[in-house]
Write a protein that holds these residues in place. Structure first.
Motif, PDB file in Angstrom:
ATOM      1  N   GLY A 282       0.702  -1.211   0.120  1.00 52.47           N
ATOM      2  CA  GLY A 282       0.057   0.068   0.015  1.00 52.47           C
ATOM      3  C   GLY A 282       0.921   1.197  -0.092  1.00 52.47           C
ATOM      4  N   GLN A 283       0.210   2.233  -0.716  1.00 51.19           N
ATOM      5  CA  GLN A 283       1.071   3.677  -0.709  1.00 51.19           C
ATOM      6  C   GLN A 283       0.646   4.379   0.308  1.00 51.19           C
ATOM      7  OE1 GLN A 283       0.421   5.420  -4.517  1.00 51.19           O
ATOM      8  NE2 GLN A 283       2.691   6.267  -4.652  1.00 51.19           N
ATOM      9  N   GLY A 284       1.615   5.107   0.963  1.00 50.21           N
ATOM     10  CA  GLY A 284       1.306   6.030   2.092  1.00 50.21           C
ATOM     11  C   GLY A 284       1.163   7.326   1.400  1.00 50.21           C
ATOM     12  N   PRO A 285       0.665   8.473   2.184  1.00 51.33           N
ATOM     13  CA  PRO A 285       0.266   9.767   1.503  1.00 51.33           C
ATOM     14  C   PRO A 285       1.299  10.532   0.773  1.00 51.33           C
ATOM     15  CG  PRO A 285       0.282   9.730   3.946  1.00 51.33           C
ATOM     16  CD  PRO A 285       0.732   8.224   3.528  1.00 51.33           C
ATOM     17  N   VAL A 286       0.772  11.096  -0.080  1.00 51.25           N
ATOM     18  CA  VAL A 286       1.772  12.036  -1.047  1.00 51.25           C
ATOM     19  C   VAL A 286       1.785  13.574  -0.452  1.00 51.25           C
ATOM     20  CG1 VAL A 286       1.997  12.719  -3.217  1.00 51.25           C
ATOM     21  CG2 VAL A 286       0.977  10.464  -2.884  1.00 51.25           C
ATOM     22  N   ARG A 287       2.731  14.084  -0.259  1.00 48.89           N
ATOM     23  CA  ARG A 287       2.780  15.541   0.274  1.00 48.89           C
ATOM     24  C   ARG A 287       3.289  16.483  -0.818  1.00 48.89           C
ATOM     25  NH1 ARG A 287       2.559  15.647   5.962  1.00 48.89           N
ATOM     26  NH2 ARG A 287       2.481  13.459   6.795  1.00 48.89           N
ATOM     27  N   TYR A 288       2.766  17.683  -0.580  1.00 54.98           N
ATOM     28  CA  TYR A 288       3.106  18.614  -1.579  1.00 54.98           C
ATOM     29  C   TYR A 288       3.455  19.910  -1.008  1.00 54.98           C
ATOM     30  CZ  TYR A 288       0.753  15.528  -5.005  1.00 54.98           C
ATOM     31  OH  TYR A 288       0.489  14.641  -5.748  1.00 54.98           O
ATOM     32  N   ALA A 289       4.530  20.499  -1.489  1.00 53.35           N
ATOM     33  CA  ALA A 289       5.066  21.903  -0.872  1.00 53.35           C
ATOM     34  C   ALA A 289       4.606  22.963  -1.929  1.00 53.35           C
ATOM     35  CB  ALA A 289       6.390  21.817  -0.669  1.00 53.35           C
ATOM     36  N   ALA A 290       4.325  24.050  -1.065  1.00 48.92           N
ATOM     37  CA  ALA A 290       3.855  25.421  -1.820  1.00 48.92           C
ATOM     38  C   ALA A 290       5.344  25.957  -2.210  1.00 48.92           C
ATOM     39  CB  ALA A 290       3.157  26.327  -1.003  1.00 48.92           C
ATOM     40  N   ALA A 291       5.600  25.613  -3.744  1.00 52.95           N
ATOM     41  CA  ALA A 291       6.848  25.917  -4.250  1.00 52.95           C
ATOM     42  C   ALA A 291       6.988  27.585  -4.089  1.00 52.95           C
ATOM     43  CB  ALA A 291       6.910  25.360  -5.679  1.00 52.95           C
ATOM     44  N   PRO A 292       8.381  27.917  -3.702  1.00 55.35           N
ATOM     45  CA  PRO A 292       8.542  29.289  -3.582  1.00 55.35           C
ATOM     46  C   PRO A 292       8.127  30.161  -4.876  1.00 55.35           C
ATOM     47  CG  PRO A 292      10.578  28.096  -3.130  1.00 55.35           C
ATOM     48  CD  PRO A 292       9.600  27.144  -3.713  1.00 55.35           C
ATOM     49  N   VAL A 293       7.763  31.371  -4.845  1.00 49.73           N
ATOM     50  CA  VAL A 293       7.427  32.225  -5.962  1.00 49.73           C
ATOM     51  C   VAL A 293       8.214  33.568  -5.568  1.00 49.73           C
ATOM     52  CG1 VAL A 293       5.215  31.316  -6.460  1.00 49.73           C
ATOM     53  CG2 VAL A 293       5.459  33.010  -4.846  1.00 49.73           C
ATOM     54  N   PRO A 294       8.433  34.264  -6.649  1.00 55.26           N
ATOM     55  CA  PRO A 294       9.058  35.544  -6.519  1.00 55.26           C
ATOM     56  C   PRO A 294       8.489  36.594  -5.562  1.00 55.26           C
ATOM     57  CG  PRO A 294       9.277  34.837  -8.879  1.00 55.26           C
ATOM     58  CD  PRO A 294       8.298  33.870  -8.082  1.00 55.26           C
ATOM     59  N   SER A 295       9.219  37.436  -4.763  1.00 57.86           N
ATOM     60  CA  SER A 295       8.445  38.131  -3.874  1.00 57.86           C
ATOM     61  C   SER A 295       8.076  39.531  -4.616  1.00 57.86           C
ATOM     62  CB  SER A 295       9.301  38.737  -2.884  1.00 57.86           C
ATOM     63  OG  SER A 295       9.808  37.618  -2.014  1.00 57.86           O
ATOM     64  N   GLY A 296       8.718  39.888  -5.955  1.00 57.57           N
ATOM     65  CA  GLY A 296       8.430  41.108  -6.600  1.00 57.57           C
ATOM     66  C   GLY A 296       9.102  42.137  -6.004  1.00 57.57           C
ATOM     67  N   GLY A 297       8.959  43.193  -6.468  1.00 59.98           N
ATOM     68  CA  GLY A 297       9.843  44.640  -6.236  1.00 59.98           C
ATOM     69  C   GLY A 297       9.649  45.055  -4.551  1.00 59.98           C
ATOM     70  N   ARG A 298      10.492  45.946  -4.275  1.00 59.16           N
ATOM     71  CA  ARG A 298      10.843  46.496  -2.919  1.00 59.16           C
ATOM     72  C   ARG A 298       9.667  47.288  -2.833  1.00 59.16           C
ATOM     73  NH1 ARG A 298      14.452  44.627   0.319  1.00 59.16           N
ATOM     74  NH2 ARG A 298      16.584  45.717   0.042  1.00 59.16           N
ATOM     75  N   ILE A 299       9.367  47.310  -1.382  1.00 55.81           N
ATOM     76  CA  ILE A 299       8.332  48.127  -0.551  1.00 55.81           C
ATOM     77  C   ILE A 299       8.781  48.675   0.695  1.00 55.81           C
ATOM     78  CG2 ILE A 299       6.060  48.142   0.247  1.00 55.81           C
ATOM     79  CD1 ILE A 299       5.095  45.829  -1.189  1.00 55.81           C
ATOM     80  N   SER A 300       8.846  49.978   1.003  1.00 51.12           N
ATOM     81  CA  SER A 300       9.274  50.411   2.160  1.00 51.12           C
ATOM     82  C   SER A 300       8.268  50.301   3.361  1.00 51.12           C
ATOM     83  CB  SER A 300       9.583  51.980   2.004  1.00 51.12           C
ATOM     84  OG  SER A 300      10.735  52.105   0.834  1.00 51.12           O
TER      85      SER A 300
END
Length: 185
Positions: free
Chosen positions: A18-36
Protein backbone atom coordinates in the motif's frame (compact mmCIF):
# COMPACT_ATOMS: atom_id res chain seq x y z
CA UNK A 1 -4.62 -23.46 10.36
CA UNK A 2 -2.73 -23.32 7.04
CA UNK A 3 -5.50 -21.22 5.57
CA UNK A 4 -5.22 -18.73 8.43
CA UNK A 5 -1.45 -18.45 8.01
CA UNK A 6 -1.90 -17.95 4.26
CA UNK A 7 -4.53 -15.24 4.81
CA UNK A 8 -2.36 -13.42 7.37
CA UNK A 9 0.62 -13.56 4.97
CA UNK A 10 -1.53 -12.27 2.10
CA UNK A 11 -2.89 -9.44 4.26
CA UNK A 12 0.66 -8.47 5.31
CA UNK A 13 1.76 -8.44 1.66
CA UNK A 14 -1.17 -6.25 0.59
CA UNK A 15 -0.53 -3.86 3.50
CA UNK A 16 3.20 -3.64 2.67
CA UNK A 17 2.43 -2.78 -0.95
CA UNK A 18 0.00 0.00 0.00
CA UNK A 19 1.12 3.52 -0.78
CA UNK A 20 1.39 6.12 1.97
CA UNK A 21 0.17 9.69 1.65
CA UNK A 22 1.70 12.01 -0.94
CA UNK A 23 2.87 15.42 0.33
CA UNK A 24 2.97 18.68 -1.61
CA UNK A 25 4.97 21.80 -0.82
CA UNK A 26 4.00 25.31 -1.83
CA UNK A 27 6.90 26.02 -4.19
CA UNK A 28 8.62 29.39 -3.72
CA UNK A 29 7.47 32.24 -5.95
CA UNK A 30 9.33 35.52 -6.54
CA UNK A 31 8.49 38.22 -3.99
CA UNK A 32 8.48 41.06 -6.49
CA UNK A 33 9.71 44.63 -6.14
CA UNK A 34 10.72 46.47 -2.98
CA UNK A 35 8.23 48.07 -0.61
CA UNK A 36 9.33 50.49 2.11
CA UNK A 37 7.86 50.00 5.57
CA UNK A 38 8.19 52.02 8.78
CA UNK A 39 10.02 49.38 10.83
CA UNK A 40 13.35 47.64 10.43
CA UNK A 41 12.57 44.63 12.67
CA UNK A 42 9.31 42.67 12.44
CA UNK A 43 8.18 39.52 14.20
CA UNK A 44 5.56 37.40 12.41
CA UNK A 45 3.38 35.47 14.83
CA UNK A 46 2.08 32.04 13.81
CA UNK A 47 -0.77 32.45 11.35
CA UNK A 48 -4.17 31.47 12.75
CA UNK A 49 -6.12 29.18 10.39
CA UNK A 50 -9.69 27.84 10.46
CA UNK A 51 -10.05 24.30 11.84
CA UNK A 52 -10.21 22.54 8.47
CA UNK A 53 -7.17 24.42 7.11
CA UNK A 54 -5.04 23.57 10.18
CA UNK A 55 -5.00 19.89 9.20
CA UNK A 56 -2.37 18.51 6.86
CA UNK A 57 -5.01 17.57 4.29
CA UNK A 58 -5.48 19.75 1.21
CA UNK A 59 -9.08 20.93 1.13
CA UNK A 60 -11.15 21.64 -1.98
CA UNK A 61 -14.56 23.13 -2.48
CA UNK A 62 -17.04 20.92 -4.33
CA UNK A 63 -19.57 22.24 -6.86
CA UNK A 64 -22.20 22.26 -4.10
CA UNK A 65 -19.98 24.33 -1.79
CA UNK A 66 -18.96 21.52 0.59
CA UNK A 67 -15.32 21.34 1.65
CA UNK A 68 -13.74 17.95 1.04
CA UNK A 69 -10.29 16.45 1.42
CA UNK A 70 -8.40 13.27 0.68
CA UNK A 71 -6.30 11.86 3.53
CA UNK A 72 -3.74 10.57 1.02
CA UNK A 73 -2.99 14.10 -0.30
CA UNK A 74 -1.26 16.24 2.31
CA UNK A 75 0.68 19.49 2.68
CA UNK A 76 4.42 18.92 3.07
CA UNK A 77 4.53 21.08 6.22
CA UNK A 78 2.09 22.04 8.94
CA UNK A 79 -0.05 24.65 7.14
CA UNK A 80 0.16 27.32 9.88
CA UNK A 81 3.94 26.95 10.15
CA UNK A 82 4.41 26.85 6.38
CA UNK A 83 2.34 29.97 5.71
CA UNK A 84 4.02 31.82 8.60
CA UNK A 85 7.45 31.01 7.16
CA UNK A 86 6.39 32.01 3.63
CA UNK A 87 5.02 35.36 4.89
CA UNK A 88 8.23 36.01 6.84
CA UNK A 89 10.45 35.26 3.87
CA UNK A 90 8.43 37.41 1.47
CA UNK A 91 8.24 40.33 3.89
CA UNK A 92 11.98 40.16 4.48
CA UNK A 93 12.76 40.06 0.77
CA UNK A 94 10.25 42.78 -0.16
CA UNK A 95 11.10 45.23 2.59
CA UNK A 96 14.75 44.62 3.42
CA UNK A 97 13.72 44.58 7.10
CA UNK A 98 14.88 42.01 9.61
CA UNK A 99 11.83 39.73 9.64
CA UNK A 100 11.52 36.48 11.59
CA UNK A 101 8.75 34.12 12.57
CA UNK A 102 8.10 33.69 16.26
CA UNK A 103 9.81 33.11 18.56
CA UNK A 104 11.94 36.21 17.92
CA UNK A 105 15.51 34.89 17.62
CA UNK A 106 17.45 38.14 18.12
CA UNK A 107 18.77 39.90 21.22
CA UNK A 108 17.24 43.26 20.31
CA UNK A 109 13.42 43.18 20.40
CA UNK A 110 11.34 43.70 17.22
CA UNK A 111 9.76 47.08 16.54
CA UNK A 112 6.43 45.50 15.55
CA UNK A 113 4.54 42.21 15.53
CA UNK A 114 2.33 40.93 12.75
CA UNK A 115 -0.72 38.78 13.52
CA UNK A 116 -2.69 37.18 10.67
CA UNK A 117 -6.05 35.50 11.25
CA UNK A 118 -7.29 33.60 8.23
CA UNK A 119 -11.04 33.12 8.05
CA UNK A 120 -11.14 31.22 4.75
CA UNK A 121 -8.45 29.27 2.89
CA UNK A 122 -9.77 27.01 0.17
CA UNK A 123 -9.21 25.83 -3.38
CA UNK A 124 -12.52 26.89 -4.90
CA UNK A 125 -14.64 24.95 -7.35
CA UNK A 126 -14.23 27.97 -9.65
CA UNK A 127 -10.44 27.47 -10.02
CA UNK A 128 -9.49 30.21 -7.55
CA UNK A 129 -7.47 29.58 -4.40
CA UNK A 130 -8.91 32.05 -1.88
CA UNK A 131 -7.62 33.37 1.42
CA UNK A 132 -9.43 35.99 3.46
CA UNK A 133 -9.31 37.31 7.00
CA UNK A 134 -7.69 40.07 9.04
CA UNK A 135 -4.18 41.24 9.82
CA UNK A 136 -2.94 43.25 12.79
CA UNK A 137 0.36 45.11 13.13
CA UNK A 138 1.17 45.85 16.78
CA UNK A 139 3.72 48.63 17.14
CA UNK A 140 6.12 47.81 19.97
CA UNK A 141 8.56 50.73 19.66
CA UNK A 142 7.91 52.52 16.39
CA UNK A 143 4.84 53.78 14.57
CA UNK A 144 1.25 53.01 15.45
CA UNK A 145 -0.97 49.95 15.57
CA UNK A 146 -2.79 49.07 12.36
CA UNK A 147 -5.24 46.47 11.18
CA UNK A 148 -7.14 45.57 8.06
CA UNK A 149 -9.14 42.98 6.22
CA UNK A 150 -7.71 41.03 3.33
CA UNK A 151 -8.98 38.89 0.50
CA UNK A 152 -6.45 37.46 -1.94
CA UNK A 153 -6.86 34.81 -4.60
CA UNK A 154 -4.80 33.02 -7.20
CA UNK A 155 -5.99 30.93 -10.13
CA UNK A 156 -5.24 27.23 -10.50
CA UNK A 157 -6.06 24.63 -13.13
CA UNK A 158 -8.99 22.60 -11.81
CA UNK A 159 -7.68 19.29 -13.12
CA UNK A 160 -4.10 20.14 -12.03
CA UNK A 161 -4.60 18.43 -8.67
CA UNK A 162 -2.60 19.16 -5.53
CA UNK A 163 0.48 20.57 -7.34
CA UNK A 164 -1.69 23.28 -8.94
CA UNK A 165 -3.33 24.07 -5.59
CA UNK A 166 0.07 24.28 -3.87
CA UNK A 167 1.34 26.70 -6.54
CA UNK A 168 -1.77 28.86 -6.14
CA UNK A 169 -1.35 28.90 -2.36
CA UNK A 170 2.23 30.12 -2.75
CA UNK A 171 1.06 32.95 -5.01
CA UNK A 172 -1.78 33.90 -2.63
CA UNK A 173 0.57 34.04 0.36
CA UNK A 174 3.01 36.21 -1.61
CA UNK A 175 0.16 38.54 -2.56
CA UNK A 176 -0.93 38.69 1.08
CA UNK A 177 2.61 39.69 2.11
CA UNK A 178 2.57 42.48 -0.50
CA UNK A 179 -0.84 43.69 0.68
CA UNK A 180 0.30 43.79 4.31
CA UNK A 181 3.57 45.55 3.44
CA UNK A 182 1.61 48.14 1.42
CA UNK A 183 -1.18 48.82 3.91
CA UNK A 184 0.03 47.59 7.30
CA UNK A 185 2.88 49.98 8.07
Amino acid sequence: MRLQILLVALLALVTACGQGPVRYAAAPVPSGGRISIGVSQLEVREVSLPAYARSEEIWRESEGGALTSDSSVLWADDPARGITMELSQHLSTMTGARVAAEPWPFEELPQARLFVRVQQMVAGADGQFRMSGQYFVAALSAGRDRSGDFAVSAPFVLDGGAPAIAAARATAVRDLARLIADRGF
